[in-house]
Design a protein around this motif. Sequence first.
Motif, short mmCIF file in Angstrom:
data_model
loop_
_atom_site.label_atom_id
_atom_site.label_comp_id
_atom_site.label_asym_id
_atom_site.label_seq_id
_atom_site.Cartn_x
_atom_site.Cartn_y
_atom_site.Cartn_z
N ALA A 35 26.10 36.57 6.56
CA ALA A 35 26.74 37.88 6.46
C ALA A 35 26.39 38.81 7.60
O ALA A 35 27.11 39.77 7.86
N SER A 36 25.29 38.53 8.29
CA SER A 36 24.80 39.47 9.30
C SER A 36 25.79 39.72 10.42
O SER A 36 25.83 40.80 11.00
N GLY A 37 26.62 38.72 10.75
CA GLY A 37 27.57 38.92 11.85
C GLY A 37 29.00 38.63 11.49
O GLY A 37 29.88 38.68 12.36
N ILE A 38 29.26 38.35 10.20
CA ILE A 38 30.61 37.93 9.84
C ILE A 38 31.60 39.08 9.94
O ILE A 38 32.79 38.88 10.20
N ALA A 39 31.14 40.32 9.75
CA ALA A 39 32.03 41.47 9.90
C ALA A 39 32.56 41.56 11.32
O ALA A 39 33.75 41.78 11.56
N PHE A 40 31.66 41.35 12.29
CA PHE A 40 32.08 41.40 13.69
C PHE A 40 32.99 40.22 14.02
O PHE A 40 33.91 40.34 14.85
N MET A 43 29.75 30.13 16.64
CA MET A 43 28.89 31.00 15.84
C MET A 43 29.62 31.49 14.60
O MET A 43 29.02 31.62 13.52
N ALA A 44 30.91 31.77 14.73
CA ALA A 44 31.68 32.23 13.58
C ALA A 44 31.72 31.14 12.51
O ALA A 44 31.53 31.42 11.31
N VAL A 45 31.98 29.89 12.92
CA VAL A 45 32.01 28.78 11.97
C VAL A 45 30.64 28.58 11.33
O VAL A 45 30.53 28.34 10.11
N ALA A 46 29.57 28.70 12.12
CA ALA A 46 28.22 28.54 11.58
C ALA A 46 27.91 29.61 10.55
O ALA A 46 27.29 29.35 9.51
N ARG A 47 28.34 30.86 10.83
CA ARG A 47 28.06 31.93 9.87
C ARG A 47 28.85 31.74 8.58
O ARG A 47 28.32 31.99 7.49
#
Length: 318
Positions: A35-40, A68-72
């Motif tokens: 969740a830490s970067g999924i908003a971005f 990174m998006a897929v990993a998050r």
Amino acid sequence: MDTAHLARKSPPPRTGALATAASAVAGLALTGVGASGIAFDIVGGIMAAIAAVTGESGVVDLGFDWPMAVARVAALAAGTTLLVTAVRRHRRARGACARCGRSEGPDEARPEGRDDAGHTSPAGGGRGTWQARGSRQRLSVRAGYLTVLLAAGYGALKVQWGLGGTVGLADPRAFGDVHLWTPGLGDTGVLALIGMALGLGFARTWRPPLRMPRWMPLAAAFVGSVMLIPVGVLGTGLRVAVALGLAKAPLEGLSPWVFDVIYPWFLAWGLAMGTAAVGYHYRTRGVCRACGRGRPAFVRHAGAEGSPAREGAETTTL
């Protein structure tokens, strides 16, 4: 002999509690990482798509990193699965239904479709409605209205920037020549409109003519809360670091009050949306398919002299 055999195969209570705690901790850790970067990732992806169509650059270059998006997303999905597993383990340990969490109690003994006073649940404005009962349900309804106000405030700020407004800008030319369709302005206004619709729907438990499976607004609220809460927490921490001289404000040209307000605003918005969604879930979950406990989520009101209202389907709508 059969009872002893089953008892030997059952895990000791302490072992079960440790497994539940381990699942919960691992789930929280993975959910936090995801969740830490999924908003971005989400907003950055939307802005990149709009920029590709309009040819305009956004007010902020968030970038978009596919790996990174897929990993998050994978971390968020794995963490959510572990948390659900922990909740179901805990429910089974206390003798409740693993699917819905209900157990035998006074509430289950009430006639289906009737409230605390024995009256059929009313339908307001031509739509099926379930009256919220208890302090927790009243809290969730108020959280729905608070979601509407917070989403409207944020959307108004971004839309007025897109229309050329300067409220919140220390430098009127901070964004240059922008339009409502500039990435990062009108698109976030649309997201705010979606947040307003969700909050109002959760508060009023609407059932419009166009049916919508209840998982859809709940999933949207989950994604929205996952976007807003981490940004609110991280942004508020950044503002504290800026105040202590440990960091620099991320965007020049904006009034300092925008940062001081908007990050706690995100946090409150995410928490309010999550609270409203949870209340909506409990009001509309209907009869459990696993254990058969509960009551229909909606009951049609047939009038004072008519027969009792027809019981609605257990798949409810927003």
